[in-house]
Each structure stands twice: as structure tokens, then as C-alpha cells.
Motif scaffolding. Structure first.
Motif, PDB file in Angstrom:
ATOM      1  N   ALA A  45      68.286  34.518  32.221  1.00  0.00           N
ATOM      2  CA  ALA A  45      67.971  35.339  31.038  1.00  0.00           C
ATOM      3  C   ALA A  45      69.021  35.125  29.953  1.00  0.00           C
ATOM      4  O   ALA A  45      68.685  35.046  28.759  1.00  0.00           O
ATOM      5  CB  ALA A  45      67.898  36.806  31.438  1.00  0.00           C
ATOM      6  N   GLU A  46      70.278  35.008  30.347  1.00  0.00           N
ATOM      7  CA  GLU A  46      71.344  34.772  29.375  1.00  0.00           C
ATOM      8  C   GLU A  46      71.178  33.404  28.717  1.00  0.00           C
ATOM      9  O   GLU A  46      71.419  33.256  27.502  1.00  0.00           O
ATOM     10  CB  GLU A  46      72.702  34.860  30.070  1.00  0.00           C
ATOM     11  N   LEU A  47      70.766  32.417  29.495  1.00  0.00           N
ATOM     12  CA  LEU A  47      70.566  31.077  28.943  1.00  0.00           C
ATOM     13  C   LEU A  47      69.457  31.063  27.899  1.00  0.00           C
ATOM     14  O   LEU A  47      69.562  30.364  26.882  1.00  0.00           O
ATOM     15  CB  LEU A  47      70.236  30.091  30.071  1.00  0.00           C
ATOM     16  N   ARG A  48      68.410  31.816  28.129  1.00  0.00           N
ATOM     17  CA  ARG A  48      67.323  31.883  27.141  1.00  0.00           C
ATOM     18  C   ARG A  48      67.822  32.504  25.828  1.00  0.00           C
ATOM     19  O   ARG A  48      67.430  32.067  24.746  1.00  0.00           O
ATOM     20  CB  ARG A  48      66.150  32.678  27.699  1.00  0.00           C
ATOM     21  N   THR A  49      68.674  33.495  25.943  1.00  0.00           N
ATOM     22  CA  THR A  49      69.271  34.090  24.740  1.00  0.00           C
ATOM     23  C   THR A  49      70.152  33.083  24.025  1.00  0.00           C
ATOM     24  O   THR A  49      70.118  32.962  22.795  1.00  0.00           O
ATOM     25  CB  THR A  49      70.095  35.333  25.117  1.00  0.00           C
ATOM     26  N   ASP A  50      70.940  32.326  24.806  1.00  0.00           N
ATOM     27  CA  ASP A  50      71.787  31.288  24.215  1.00  0.00           C
ATOM     28  C   ASP A  50      70.949  30.255  23.471  1.00  0.00           C
ATOM     29  O   ASP A  50      71.300  29.834  22.351  1.00  0.00           O
ATOM     30  CB  ASP A  50      72.596  30.576  25.311  1.00  0.00           C
ATOM     31  N   ALA A  51      69.851  29.834  24.081  1.00  0.00           N
ATOM     32  CA  ALA A  51      68.993  28.827  23.456  1.00  0.00           C
ATOM     33  C   ALA A  51      68.395  29.347  22.159  1.00  0.00           C
ATOM     34  O   ALA A  51      68.316  28.623  21.158  1.00  0.00           O
ATOM     35  CB  ALA A  51      67.889  28.412  24.423  1.00  0.00           C
ATOM     36  N   ALA A  52      67.968  30.592  22.162  1.00  0.00           N
ATOM     37  CA  ALA A  52      67.392  31.188  20.951  1.00  0.00           C
ATOM     38  C   ALA A  52      68.433  31.250  19.834  1.00  0.00           C
ATOM     39  O   ALA A  52      68.126  30.988  18.663  1.00  0.00           O
ATOM     40  CB  ALA A  52      66.856  32.584  21.259  1.00  0.00           C
ATOM     41  N   GLN A  53      69.655  31.579  20.184  1.00  0.00           N
ATOM     42  CA  GLN A  53      70.718  31.645  19.181  1.00  0.00           C
ATOM     43  C   GLN A  53      71.056  30.263  18.636  1.00  0.00           C
ATOM     44  O   GLN A  53      71.335  30.100  17.441  1.00  0.00           O
ATOM     45  CB  GLN A  53      71.953  32.302  19.788  1.00  0.00           C
ATOM     46  N   LEU A  54      71.026  29.265  19.516  1.00  0.00           N
ATOM     47  CA  LEU A  54      71.290  27.892  19.071  1.00  0.00           C
ATOM     48  C   LEU A  54      70.220  27.441  18.080  1.00  0.00           C
ATOM     49  O   LEU A  54      70.545  26.808  17.061  1.00  0.00           O
ATOM     50  CB  LEU A  54      71.313  26.939  20.270  1.00  0.00           C
ATOM     51  N   ARG A  55      68.981  27.753  18.346  1.00  0.00           N
ATOM     52  CA  ARG A  55      67.899  27.361  17.439  1.00  0.00           C
ATOM     53  C   ARG A  55      68.020  28.120  16.113  1.00  0.00           C
ATOM     54  O   ARG A  55      67.770  27.560  15.043  1.00  0.00           O
ATOM     55  CB  ARG A  55      66.554  27.616  18.082  1.00  0.00           C
ATOM     56  N   ALA A  56      68.384  29.365  16.209  1.00  0.00           N
ATOM     57  CA  ALA A  56      68.525  30.161  14.987  1.00  0.00           C
ATOM     58  C   ALA A  56      69.655  29.627  14.116  1.00  0.00           C
ATOM     59  O   ALA A  56      69.610  29.677  12.891  1.00  0.00           O
ATOM     60  CB  ALA A  56      68.772  31.625  15.332  1.00  0.00           C
ATOM     61  N   GLY A  57      70.688  29.092  14.781  1.00  0.00           N
ATOM     62  CA  GLY A  57      71.827  28.547  14.040  1.00  0.00           C
ATOM     63  C   GLY A  57      71.659  27.093  13.686  1.00  0.00           C
ATOM     64  O   GLY A  57      72.582  26.496  13.116  1.00  0.00           O
ATOM     65  N   GLN A  58      70.513  26.512  14.012  1.00  0.00           N
ATOM     66  CA  GLN A  58      70.217  25.109  13.704  1.00  0.00           C
ATOM     67  C   GLN A  58      71.353  24.202  14.160  1.00  0.00           C
ATOM     68  O   GLN A  58      72.003  23.533  13.361  1.00  0.00           O
ATOM     69  CB  GLN A  58      69.971  24.930  12.210  1.00  0.00           C
ATOM     70  N   ASP A  59      71.567  24.237  15.468  1.00  0.00           N
ATOM     71  CA  ASP A  59      72.621  23.427  16.090  1.00  0.00           C
ATOM     72  C   ASP A  59      72.565  21.987  15.582  1.00  0.00           C
ATOM     73  O   ASP A  59      71.518  21.364  15.543  1.00  0.00           O
ATOM     74  CB  ASP A  59      72.433  23.444  17.603  1.00  0.00           C
ATOM     75  N   SER A  60      73.733  21.438  15.170  1.00  0.00           N
ATOM     76  CA  SER A  60      73.751  20.096  14.579  1.00  0.00           C
ATOM     77  C   SER A  60      74.584  19.126  15.404  1.00  0.00           C
ATOM     78  O   SER A  60      74.928  18.048  14.934  1.00  0.00           O
ATOM     79  CB  SER A  60      74.329  20.170  13.158  1.00  0.00           C
ATOM     80  N   HIS A  61      74.921  19.521  16.629  1.00  0.00           N
ATOM     81  CA  HIS A  61      75.682  18.600  17.496  1.00  0.00           C
ATOM     82  C   HIS A  61      74.884  17.318  17.703  1.00  0.00           C
ATOM     83  O   HIS A  61      73.682  17.354  17.927  1.00  0.00           O
ATOM     84  CB  HIS A  61      75.942  19.280  18.847  1.00  0.00           C
ATOM     85  N   GLU A  62      75.538  16.183  17.618  1.00  0.00           N
ATOM     86  CA  GLU A  62      74.858  14.905  17.771  1.00  0.00           C
ATOM     87  C   GLU A  62      75.519  14.088  18.855  1.00  0.00           C
ATOM     88  O   GLU A  62      76.684  14.281  19.186  1.00  0.00           O
ATOM     89  CB  GLU A  62      74.889  14.122  16.453  1.00  0.00           C
ATOM     90  N   SER A  63      74.716  13.178  19.437  1.00  0.00           N
ATOM     91  CA  SER A  63      75.242  12.260  20.458  1.00  0.00           C
ATOM     92  C   SER A  63      74.966  10.843  20.034  1.00  0.00           C
ATOM     93  O   SER A  63      74.079  10.580  19.244  1.00  0.00           O
ATOM     94  CB  SER A  63      74.597  12.564  21.810  1.00  0.00           C
TER      95      SER A  63
END
Length: 300
Positions: free
Chosen positions: A282-300
């Protein structure tokens, strides 16, 4: 997450350990579904064809459980920790789309276990499901060739299983040249029965990644001009939110499948990791939602 790869490495390592513990349990509780179908009125050397199908389920579950464990171990290694990356300069810090291919295999395996051990069906339906799986497998493994090129016939051919299944009381028909009981075995049906619409959605997305489908890969791909004016270069975003979501989904798949295992064998272990895994998912789903909301820009 200070280091996403290290965090996911730890999550999958914990899931792998928990799954190995659950699969290693050999206890059978009296009056559980696993014990009820055993026939006490038969001589020790006699096994009915119906029981052959039911026993085949347990063999398939154990075999599939081992494969799920292997894929969990591979997922763990897909996210190397900083210490691993420092020791091995060739270690990639991010697995890209390969992690979703491994997750799809886990989805198929846990769905099959859940479907075969479904606590809501009787032994007649359970044996029927075993028959469908066996015939599907027999038709796909009718011939094999060794290193010298010599072709061999398997001992358990479709005709062999047809006789056993019919003796167990299930009519076998022919569909497009293959023996079936009612209808062909299909992973999509099994996944839908085990995990519903969300399972079908995961199978679609993760299969797309496994098959290199543009509709999955292209949204995370970008082109940028070379700083020296030498054209463009291609890269991919980390899709970190997708990876975090996948860890939550894999956690849920394992919990659901392990519950079917417990129900079938009547086990009542009090492993606290089940609740811990559920809370962390459940915590991971919250983390994922926050990452999408913040438009994560980490690149590989």
C-alpha cells in the motif's frame, strides 16, 4: 527513496525469502482440501485415475512455485545495490523493461497456483482443471530433439493422457487437432479467474513490455540533439513509478497465491511478513502516485 534500485532490491529480496518459506512448508492439516480427496478404502498400490489428476495439481503447484522463486531471485538481481554496482562496473543501475518481463512470469505462475488450488471449487472441478492443463502441456511437448538432432517421443503422449482423463470421468473432445476437456487451457482465463480485471490489465501491460511493443516502450523514449551537433541520441526515462507499482503488484500476487496454498493444505502459520508485505505494498502505491504527480525525470 534515497536509492531506488537499492530499495527495490530489498523489497524483492524480502519477497523471495517469504515465498521460499511458504513453499517449503510441508504440513497438511486433517480435513483440509488436500487431505479430503485421499482414498483410505484403496490398497496402497492402487491409485484411481481421478486421484492421478488431483495429484498432478500438487506436482504442478510445486513445480510452478519453484519457477516463481527463480523469477523473484532474478528480479532481486535486476536492481543492484550501490555496493554491487561499485564492485561490478558492468552492473547496470537500472533494469529498464526487463523487470516487467520477469513480473509477467510471476503473474502467470501465481495465477496458475491460485486457479489450481482455488478453495471455492470442489474436487471434481479441480480435477477438470488439472485435465485441461495436462492436455495443453502434452500437446506442446509431444516431441523433443537431443543435441544430435535425434527426435524422441515422450512417454506421456496426448493419447496416453486422453485415456486416463476419460477413465476419470471427463469427456475428451478434439478441437483443431488437439484433445481438450470442455475448452483449451489459456493463461488469460486463469489470470482473470485468479486476479480479475487488474490481473488482465497487468498481463496486457507486462506482455507488451516483454514483446517490445511500441505502445508500452515509446512513451518512455526520447530523442535529444547531440551537444556537438552530431545529430540526435536516444534514451529512455527510468519509469520509476511503473517499477514501484510493479513491486506493489508482485507483492499482492504473492499474497493472494500464498493464501490459496494455505487454504488448500489447511495451514494456519502466523508469519508476520504477510501483514508487513501488505502494508508495504500500500505504501508503494502511494509512492508511485506521488512520483507521477511530481513528474519524475530520473533518466537512465
Amino acid at each position: 527513496m534515497i536509492d531506488a534500485a537499492e530499495e527495490l532490491h530489498g523489497i524483492y529480496s524480502g519477497l523471495s525469502d517469504a515465498w521460499r518459506t511458504w513453499m517449503s512448508d510441508k504440513s497438511i492439516v486433517e480435513n483440509s482440501p488436500a487431505a479430503q480427496w485421499l482414498r483410505d478404502d484403496l490398497p496402497d498400490t492402487t491409485v484411481t485415475t481421478f486421484e492421478v489428476l488431483l495429484k498432478g495439481i500438487e506436482f504442478s503447484v510445486m513445480e510452478t512455485g519453484l519457477a516463481v522463486r527463480d523469477h523473484l531471485r532474478s528480479l532481486t538481481s535486476a536492481y543492484p545495490t550501490p555496493a554491487i554496482r561499485q564492485a561490478d562496473p558492468e552492473a547496470s543501475p537500472w533494469p529498464g523493461s526487463s523487470a516487467f518481463t520477469l513480473a509477467r512470469s510471476i503473474l502467470e505462475g501465481t495465477a496458475l497456483i491460485t486457479w489450481l488450488l482455488d478453495g471455492t471449487v470442489d474436487h471434481d472441478e479441480r480435477a477438470r482443471r488439472s485435465a485441461r492443463l495436462i492436455l495443453w502441456s502434452a500437446h506442446h511437448g509431444t516431441r523433443w530433439a537431443d543435441a544430435t538432432g535425434n527426435t524422441h517421443e515422450p512417454t506421456a503422449t496426448p493419447d496416453y493422457w486422453k485415456q486416463i482423463i476419460e477413465e476419470a470421468g471427463f469427456p475428451v473432445t478434439t478441437v483443431q487437432g488437439q484433445f481438450v476437456v470442455e475448452r483449451r487451457f489459456q493463461h488469460t482465463e486463469v489470470i482473470s479467474a485468479a486476479f480479475g480485471d487488474h490481473g488482465k490489465h497487468l498481463y496486457s501491460r507486462w506482455s507488451g513490455a516483454a514483446h517490445h511493443a511500441p505502445w508500452v516502450l515509446t512513451p518512455g523514449t526520447y530523442l535529444r540533439p547531440d551537444e556537438n551537433g552530431g545529430g540526435h541520441y536516444m534514451g529512455t526515462s527510468s519509469r520509476l513509478a511503473d517499477h514501484v507499482d510493479a513491486a506493489a503488484d508482485v507483492s499482492d500476487l504473492l499474497l493472494t497465491s500464498s493464501e490459496s496454498i494455505r487454504t488448500y493444505w489447511g495451514r494456519t502459520d502466523t508469519d508476520q511478513r504477510r501483514e508487513q508485505i501488505s502494508v508495504r505494498a500500500a505504501e508503494l502505491r502511494t509512492d508511485a502516485a506521488q512520483l507521477r504527480a511530481g513528474q519524475d525525470s530520473h533518466e537512465s
